[in-house]
Design a protein around this motif. Structure first.
Motif, PDB file in Angstrom:
ATOM      1  N   LEU A 240      45.669 -24.568 -50.162  1.00  9.88           N
ATOM      2  CA  LEU A 240      44.478 -24.715 -51.005  1.00  9.88           C
ATOM      3  C   LEU A 240      43.312 -23.890 -50.463  1.00  9.88           C
ATOM      4  N   PRO A 241      42.465 -23.376 -51.348  1.00 13.40           N
ATOM      5  CA  PRO A 241      41.311 -22.589 -50.892  1.00 13.40           C
ATOM      6  C   PRO A 241      40.381 -23.444 -50.032  1.00 13.40           C
ATOM      7  N   PRO A 242      39.729 -22.846 -49.064  1.00  8.35           N
ATOM      8  CA  PRO A 242      38.799 -23.596 -48.212  1.00  8.35           C
ATOM      9  C   PRO A 242      37.565 -24.030 -48.993  1.00  8.35           C
ATOM     10  N   THR A 243      36.941 -25.072 -48.494  1.00  9.22           N
ATOM     11  CA  THR A 243      35.665 -25.547 -49.030  1.00  9.22           C
ATOM     12  C   THR A 243      34.683 -25.705 -47.874  1.00  9.22           C
ATOM     13  N   GLU A 244      33.410 -25.803 -48.213  1.00  5.78           N
ATOM     14  CA  GLU A 244      32.389 -26.123 -47.225  1.00  5.78           C
ATOM     15  C   GLU A 244      31.900 -27.536 -47.517  1.00  5.78           C
ATOM     16  N   LYS A 245      31.782 -28.325 -46.502  1.00  7.48           N
ATOM     17  CA  LYS A 245      31.534 -29.760 -46.669  1.00  7.48           C
ATOM     18  C   LYS A 245      30.348 -30.050 -47.574  1.00  7.48           C
ATOM     19  N   TYR A 246      29.322 -29.213 -47.537  1.00  6.33           N
ATOM     20  CA  TYR A 246      28.102 -29.457 -48.317  1.00  6.33           C
ATOM     21  C   TYR A 246      27.890 -28.376 -49.388  1.00  6.33           C
ATOM     22  N   ASN A 247      28.961 -27.689 -49.793  1.00  4.00           N
ATOM     23  CA  ASN A 247      28.896 -26.661 -50.847  1.00  4.00           C
ATOM     24  C   ASN A 247      27.896 -25.549 -50.531  1.00  4.00           C
ATOM     25  N   ARG A 248      27.892 -25.097 -49.292  1.00  5.47           N
ATOM     26  CA  ARG A 248      26.934 -24.059 -48.885  1.00  5.47           C
ATOM     27  C   ARG A 248      27.650 -22.713 -48.744  1.00  5.47           C
ATOM     28  N   MET A 249      28.233 -22.243 -49.833  1.00  2.99           N
ATOM     29  CA  MET A 249      28.935 -20.947 -49.823  1.00  2.99           C
ATOM     30  C   MET A 249      28.717 -20.219 -51.133  1.00  2.99           C
ATOM     31  N   ASN A 250      28.908 -18.894 -51.062  1.00  2.00           N
ATOM     32  CA  ASN A 250      28.874 -18.080 -52.281  1.00  2.00           C
ATOM     33  C   ASN A 250      30.238 -18.106 -52.961  1.00  2.00           C
ATOM     34  N   ARG A 251      30.213 -17.880 -54.267  1.00  2.00           N
ATOM     35  CA  ARG A 251      31.469 -17.768 -55.007  1.00  2.00           C
ATOM     36  C   ARG A 251      31.418 -16.524 -55.893  1.00  2.00           C
ATOM     37  N   VAL A 295      36.077 -21.177 -53.079  1.00  2.78           N
ATOM     38  CA  VAL A 295      35.664 -19.779 -53.194  1.00  2.78           C
ATOM     39  C   VAL A 295      36.525 -19.039 -54.217  1.00  2.78           C
ATOM     40  N   TYR A 296      37.820 -19.395 -54.278  1.00  2.00           N
ATOM     41  CA  TYR A 296      38.723 -18.762 -55.240  1.00  2.00           C
ATOM     42  C   TYR A 296      39.629 -19.834 -55.832  1.00  2.00           C
ATOM     43  N   LEU A 297      40.388 -19.497 -56.842  1.00  2.00           N
ATOM     44  CA  LEU A 297      41.193 -20.457 -57.586  1.00  2.00           C
ATOM     45  C   LEU A 297      42.408 -20.913 -56.793  1.00  2.00           C
ATOM     46  N   ASN A 298      42.895 -22.122 -57.094  1.00  2.00           N
ATOM     47  CA  ASN A 298      44.118 -22.612 -56.476  1.00  2.00           C
ATOM     48  C   ASN A 298      45.292 -21.719 -56.867  1.00  2.00           C
ATOM     49  N   ASP A 393      36.245 -11.979 -53.613  1.00  2.00           N
ATOM     50  CA  ASP A 393      36.727 -11.976 -54.994  1.00  2.00           C
ATOM     51  C   ASP A 393      37.250 -13.364 -55.374  1.00  2.00           C
ATOM     52  N   GLU A 394      36.674 -13.927 -56.434  1.00  2.00           N
ATOM     53  CA  GLU A 394      37.079 -15.270 -56.874  1.00  2.00           C
ATOM     54  C   GLU A 394      38.452 -15.296 -57.522  1.00  2.00           C
ATOM     55  N   ASN A 395      39.037 -14.117 -57.808  1.00  2.00           N
ATOM     56  CA  ASN A 395      40.373 -14.043 -58.400  1.00  2.00           C
ATOM     57  C   ASN A 395      41.462 -13.786 -57.350  1.00  2.00           C
ATOM     58  N   PHE A 396      41.114 -13.932 -56.100  1.00  2.00           N
ATOM     59  CA  PHE A 396      42.061 -13.708 -55.012  1.00  2.00           C
ATOM     60  C   PHE A 396      43.261 -14.648 -55.115  1.00  2.00           C
ATOM     61  N   VAL A 397      44.465 -14.107 -54.828  1.00  2.00           N
ATOM     62  CA  VAL A 397      45.675 -14.925 -54.719  1.00  2.00           C
ATOM     63  C   VAL A 397      46.271 -14.701 -53.334  1.00  2.00           C
ATOM     64  N   VAL A 398      47.042 -15.660 -52.861  1.00  2.00           N
ATOM     65  CA  VAL A 398      47.591 -15.606 -51.505  1.00  2.00           C
ATOM     66  C   VAL A 398      48.610 -14.464 -51.404  1.00  2.00           C
ATOM     67  N   PRO A 399      48.463 -13.554 -50.449  1.00  2.00           N
ATOM     68  CA  PRO A 399      49.407 -12.437 -50.309  1.00  2.00           C
ATOM     69  C   PRO A 399      50.786 -12.929 -49.863  1.00  2.00           C
ATOM     70  N   TYR A 400      51.796 -12.082 -50.054  1.00  2.00           N
ATOM     71  CA  TYR A 400      53.149 -12.483 -49.669  1.00  2.00           C
ATOM     72  C   TYR A 400      53.878 -11.326 -48.998  1.00  2.00           C
ATOM     73  N   VAL A 401      54.947 -11.684 -48.279  1.00  2.00           N
ATOM     74  CA  VAL A 401      55.712 -10.723 -47.493  1.00  2.00           C
ATOM     75  C   VAL A 401      57.198 -10.904 -47.784  1.00  2.00           C
TER      76      VAL A 401
END
Length: 772
Positions: A240-251, A295-298, A393-401
């Motif tokens: 899951l994307p990270p969060t900040e406990k008090y919503n103090r981040m840019n998106r 910050v970005y979508l699940n 980028d809010e449209n980021f997806v998890v990279p894969y290998v």
């Protein structure tokens, strides 16, 4: 500490605690006590881990296991000698000092060409809580495992940044204000004149980031026939994307948001600059305006199949192969906090660094408008206008290998085996970044001499339409009468600089290798293992020309074509059951028996050196000098490539650079190796190539162990271990040839500092273990 319990024949458990505290005293700039110290003194890494584990044999074919753990890692760097210093004793006004946030330090003073002074507090804490459970079931020819992996991670930062920083470079005392030369200007001369090239006051945020990870999985080892075994499984990563406990981040960044201050731009300015008529673009925030807290979508479709097989072609030859899909964690570029931490920059010039602000010397009043406090998200799309702020980028997806291998193992004789395999991987959609706030390609062509343009045209100062608008207070745009034509033609001219866009899924990595392993048991007492890897690793990351969408592609930073590893173990033939002294008893037996010698040799090719980014190679830059050639013994200097650089100035002149003339390159430019391009030219080299490599690694580790039994239930192990036993120097990991063509040492390095990044000099340690 570890404690084990058995509960009957079917249940057992253990509890383990591990703790370590590593404290270093790092003196960097020669000031090792008192104000001005630039070193993490002390620098600490503290770790505590707790684990509880339970294993239960439910039936003869079913085993259940559950494990819970908690791990806390703390990294601290203080620079304590700078704490509590009276900044007013340096002549700084008390009003400024009293407005600074706590803790207050000596400050950070960076003067170009000289060692910096001062350091601030840096602390980060990582808490990881994990619960893992699995069931292993044997059914006929199948061995199956079902499990789940659950983790909760906290990343807590308590780093102040530079609460007060002053910079001074050669710009205001050099011949040409925006093009450096090694023989013109001096950073300390600029400072003594009271001219600062920059600086700031950071009002820090101490963020508390959190993240969930959940992964169920299934694995089956299937013995299909006597000759064929298949392994297959499936894992689902819910990272899951990270969060900040008090919503103090840019998106992210909203390019379509109307700029709230646009109506304050004078009508004549809007008429003069048509791109200001519909000015748009602004930063977004998590948890505000309908935005989620992430910050970005699940990314919920991260299914990872794995399959492998081994088939015995004969009694001596086995064929193996496998494939697996894996997902990568993103890096920490998502941690963007514009608005929640505030940086008040020093306004040092009103004409693009041509001339400094002179009034009474800048140090007497470096922040005439005061120190800005973080407004949070309250300013909306006015946040950080006039500044350079990156975003994720809010449209980021998890990279894969994709990982895969295929090879054979052959039994040479009863004591040795040989196997050789192809091993490769393909990384897809890894984290990338790109300059976002740039003019169009057609406009850039008007600036670039190589495309028929003129840097002078784009550097020209024209009327600043944002002057005096309150949203820009504290930035150059608020006070300057003019801005450059290039800045006002950016896609979002109300933001200064390129505004790097992080989290792009446009990076790829290719890895291919041949791996050969040899295993030899010479006698019952000697074991020899050998490995050779021949490989190549290429990355596509970043952009040589973001305007034309030209990606950078070259060797990965730790590409090492050749790697050799040889290890050996020799149980000395003395004592009970050995060739010598087998009949000796008592104390003599304990003295001569149980000795073992271990050795490990590791050689790998040098990693590719970074190439200069603002030069055009005219011919092969390599020289006969270098790690394997001739060095300048008097200067303790190693040269990686030719210093012959011709300089292209913004007015089109091309002349030999001062560094090239000093290096004896002569005046015939047609024989030169590099052309240093004028401003606004794209990068014309890859980040790295195989032409120039750093020092190769050649290391031997050795140990001597002595095991002594005490009765039937106890033994003592004593060891003497030597790392880098032959005390070979190595400067190939973090020592780079100088890539700045304006530096007198361009293309060289001075291998004078040994530190942990490059490996240790010889270290000998003694250890004692007691088993009972």
């Amino acid at each position: 500490l570890k404690f084990d319990w058995n509960f009957g024949d079917k249940h057992r458990s253990f509890i383990r605690h591990a703790s370590n505290d590593r404290t270093e005293d790092r003196c960097v700039n020669g000031i090792c006590a008192g104000p001005g110290q630039d070193g993490q003194q002390p620098f600490q890494r503290i770790n505590d881990a707790y684990v509880i584990d339970w294993v239960s044999t439910l039936t003869p074919t079913t085993v259940f296991n559950v494990r819970a753990s908690a791990n806390r890692f703390i990294e601290k760097g203080f620079g304590r000698a700078n704490e509590g210093f009276d900044l007013t004793s340096l002549g700084l006004p008390a009003s400024l000092v009293n407005s600074l946030p706590q803790p207050r330090y000596f400050g950070r003073w960076e003067i170009g060409g000289y060692s910096p002074m001062g350091r601030y507090q840096g602390i980060n804490i990582t808490n990881t809580y994990a619960l893992m459970s699995n069931v292993t079931k044997i059914s006929g020819s199948h061995t199956m495992k079902f499990g789940v992996d659950l983790r909760r991670t906290h990343f807590i930062q308590q780093s102040t940044g530079n609460i007060l920083q002053f910079n001074s470079n050669a710009a205001f005392t050099q011949r040409i204000f925006n093009q450096g030369e090694p023989t013109a200007g001096d950073g300390y001369a600029s400072f003594l004149l009271g001219h600062l090239s920059g600086g700031s006051s950071n009002y820090p945020l101490f963020p508390f980031n959190q993240q969930w990870y959940f992964a169920p999985y299934f694995q089956d080892d299937w013995k299909v026939t006597r000759k064929l075994t298949i392994n297959f499984g499936l894992r689902w990563d819910l990272n899951l994307p990270p969060t900040e406990k008090y919503n103090r981040m840019n998106r992210g960044f909203n390019p379509n948001a109307a700029a709230p201050f646009a109506g304050q731009i004078p009508a004549d300015m809007r008429a003069l600059y048509p791109n200001l008529a519909n000015l748009r673009g602004g930063l977004e925030f998590v948890g505000v305006g309908g935005n989620p807290a992430t910050v970005y979508l699940n990314d919920k479709n991260n299914f990872q199949p794995r399959i492998g097989a081994a088939f015995a072609l004969s009694d001596k030859l086995v064929m193996r192969g496998g494939y697996g899909l894996y997902f990568m964690n993103p890096n920490n570029n998502f941690l963007q906090f514009a608005g929640f931490s505030e940086n008040t920059p020093i306004v040092n010039s009103l004409d693009g660094n041509r001339t400094p602000i002179m009034a009474n010397g800048m140090l007497s009043n470096p922040f005439p408008d005061g120190i800005k406090r973080p407004p949070g998200a309250s300013l909306g799309y006015n946040t950080f206008v006039g500044r350079n702020q990156g975003w994720f980028d809010e449209n980021f997806v998890v990279p894969y290998v994709h990982q895969f291998s295929f090879g054979f193992q052959y039994l040479l004789n009863r004591t040795s085996t040989l196997d050789f395999s192809y091993v490769g991987s393909r990384t897809v959609g890894a984290n990338d970044e790109r300059a976002f706030n740039i003019p169009s390609l057609n406009f850039r062509k008007q600036c670039n001499l190589l495309e028929g343009g003129s840097p002078i045209f784009c550097d020209q100062q024209i009327t600043n339409p944002f002057r005096g608008i309150e949203a820009f207070r504290g930035t150059t745009a608020f006070t300057a009468a003019n801005q450059s034509r290039f800045q006002l033609n950016r896609a979002f001219p109300h933001f200064n600089g390129d505004m790097t866009q992080f989290g792009l899924n446009t990076s790829n990595i290719w890895y291919n290798s041949l791996q050969i392993n040899y295993n030899q048991r010479i006698t019952g007492d000697i074991m020899l293992l050998g490995n050779y890897t021949f490989s190549k690793m290429i990355e596509r990351w970043g952009y040589n020309d973001a305007y034309a969408n030209v990606a950078q592609q070259g060797l990965y930073f730790n590409d090492t074509p050749h790697v050799w590893k040889v290890s050996g173990v020799y149980d000395l033939p003395f004592g009970k059951g050995k060739a010598f002294g087998s009949g000796v008893g008592g104390f003599a037996q304990k003295l001569i028996g149980g000795w073992q010698i271990n050795g490990y040799w590791n050689y790998r090719s040098g990693e590719p050196n970074n190439l200069p980014g603002n030069v055009m190679p005219l011919r092969d830059p390599r020289t006969t000098l270098g790690w394997n050639g001739v060095t300048d013994e008097k200067a303790h200097q190693v040269r990686g490539w030719s210093p012959c650089v011709a300089r292209q100035f913004n007015d089109g002149r091309i002349v030999p650079s001062a560094t090239a003339l000093a290096a004896g390159c002569g005046t015939d430019i047609s024989q030169y190796v590099w052309l240093q391009t004028a401003g606004y030219a794209p990068r014309l080299t890859p980040q790295r190539s195989g032409q120039v490599r750093k020092q190769s690694f050649n290391n031997v580790d050795m140990s001597i162990l002595k095991n002594t039994r005490i009765g039937e239930r106890a033994r003592v192990e004593f060891g003497v271990e030597a790392f880098n036993a032959f005390n070979r120097n190595y400067f190939g990991r973090d020592s780079h040839y100088t890539t700045n063509p304006e530096d007198p040492n361009f293309g060289t390095l001075f291998p004078s500092q040994a530190w942990i990044g490059n490996g240790y000099p010889r270290q000998v340690q003694l250890r004692l273990k007691f088993y009972w």
